[in-house]
Structures are given as C-alpha cells and as structure tokens.
Design an enzyme around this catalytic site. Sequence first.
Site, short mmCIF file in Angstrom:
data_model
loop_
_atom_site.label_atom_id
_atom_site.label_comp_id
_atom_site.label_asym_id
_atom_site.label_seq_id
_atom_site.Cartn_x
_atom_site.Cartn_y
_atom_site.Cartn_z
N ASP A 20 48.19 -30.07 29.16
CA ASP A 20 47.38 -30.37 27.99
C ASP A 20 48.33 -31.08 27.01
O ASP A 20 49.56 -30.97 27.13
CB ASP A 20 46.85 -29.06 27.41
CG ASP A 20 46.14 -29.27 26.10
OD1 ASP A 20 45.28 -30.15 26.02
OD2 ASP A 20 46.45 -28.54 25.13
N ASP A 22 47.65 -31.75 23.05
CA ASP A 22 47.69 -31.21 21.69
C ASP A 22 48.08 -29.73 21.70
O ASP A 22 47.37 -28.90 22.26
CB ASP A 22 46.30 -31.35 21.04
CG ASP A 22 45.87 -32.81 20.90
OD1 ASP A 22 46.69 -33.64 20.49
OD2 ASP A 22 44.68 -33.10 21.19
#
Length: 229
Positions: A20, A22
């Site tokens: 991922d 963020d």
Amino acid sequence: MAETINQGGVRRGHRAAVFDLDGVLVDTAVHHRAAWQKISAEYGFDLSAETAEATKGVGRFEALDLVMRSAGIKLSESERMTAAARKNEYYLDLIADISPAELLPGAVSTLQSLDSLGVRIALASGSKNAGGILDRTGIRDFFDAVVDGTVVAAPKPDPAVFLEAARRVGVSPADSVVFEDAAAGVEGANRAGCTTVGIGLPAVLSAARLVAPSLLEVDWTAFFGPAGV
Ligand code: BG6
Ligand code: MG
C-alpha cells in the site's frame, strides 16, 4: 512502547511484496486526514479520530460518505461530487511539495533489500494520486507493477487491487505478502488470499498475520528468505 505482534504461521518462500502507499511507504495518511478535517469543518463539525481511522484505505467517495454519516449529514449526489472534488484539491495542495523526505522509516531500505533478493515488487493503492507521489518521492523504479485507483475501480476492502497486483507480477496471491496500514486494506488482502503485514497499531490491524509499528521493525527475511531454511 511500540509493539510488534506475530500471530505465527509465517513461512519463508514468498515471491512478491505488495505495498500500500499512503501510510506505509509515504507519510500521506496525515494529509488525507487533514483534508477530511477541513471538509468536516466546512460542514460545521470536527472529524473524530475513529472516523478518521475508518477513512484510511477506502475510496474517496466511500470516505466522504463515512465522514458525512458520522455527523448525520446526507448530501445530494451533486453535493457529493463537489465535496469529494474539494477534498482532493485540499489534499493536492497539502502534497504539492512532497519529496523523498516524506518517505516513511524503512521504506527505501525495505524496497532495496527486497529488490536485491529478486522479490517481485508491486504497488496496490486505492488512490488516484499514487503515480505522482511515486514519481516525486523517487521510488517508482522499485516497482515491477503499479496498480492504483486509476487501474482498479473497486475500493478496498474489495480484494481486486491486490489480486491485480499479484497477477501483474506473475505471482500467486498465496505467495504474496501485502503491507498495509488500514483495516480495510488488511481485510481486502486477506480476502485476496495474501499474507498480510499490518503497519501500525495491533488494536486496529488485528486481522493481519503480523503487525509492526513501521517497516523498520518487520523481519522481511521471515517471509522472503529461501523456503525450507
Ligand atoms: C488510499 C487512502 O490510499 O487512497 C485513502 O488511504 C484515500 O485515505 C484513497 O481515500 C483514495 O485516494 P484518492 O487520492 O484517490 O482520493
Ligand atoms: Mg494506506
């Protein structure tokens, strides 16, 4: 004190690392939150910590709906469009000067180590802004595949973004390790059949196989070392 939990059953021999963006590689989750707080303030309420946490990982419109529902506000479809666009403008303002300085602890060292081991590396982000962030933080070249909100429409916790990331690097989900900071992301990665590593607090990420405060504390050799060692 920072806590690392390992729920056991970790095995070596995984062949892909799916990140991922963020809140895992780049310190942008704080900017998403600040932009939602600004929207909340415009509607006359404070964003609670609980709602802020729930917006992590989910799509822009899903996050907007969570934020508004937390204050009992129902927007019309055109108000939704306007508010979501304004949130994105605020977010883009906040990341306008983003640079490698915003990379989170352990991000570059982990990517470098996995790269030198020959592990396939993919991005699985729900954000439509991921590409620009990869470029401006200087980490795009580490990725063999980039799957983001411009590629897969279904927001996490839908498993689609993780399945597509694994597919694009030619590794089965079962041989892929997903690194996530959001409960929705951990749920999606589990549904995809990947091994999940939560980056953050065990209380929030309890569905992950292992939780660590940052990438620095993850013993990646436990996942990617040669099988059978
Ligand atoms: C995720 C963030 O990466 O992307 C969420 O964790 C965000 O907070 C989602 O809602 C969608 O991002 P964007 O940049 O397309 O609004
Ligand atoms: Mg995240």
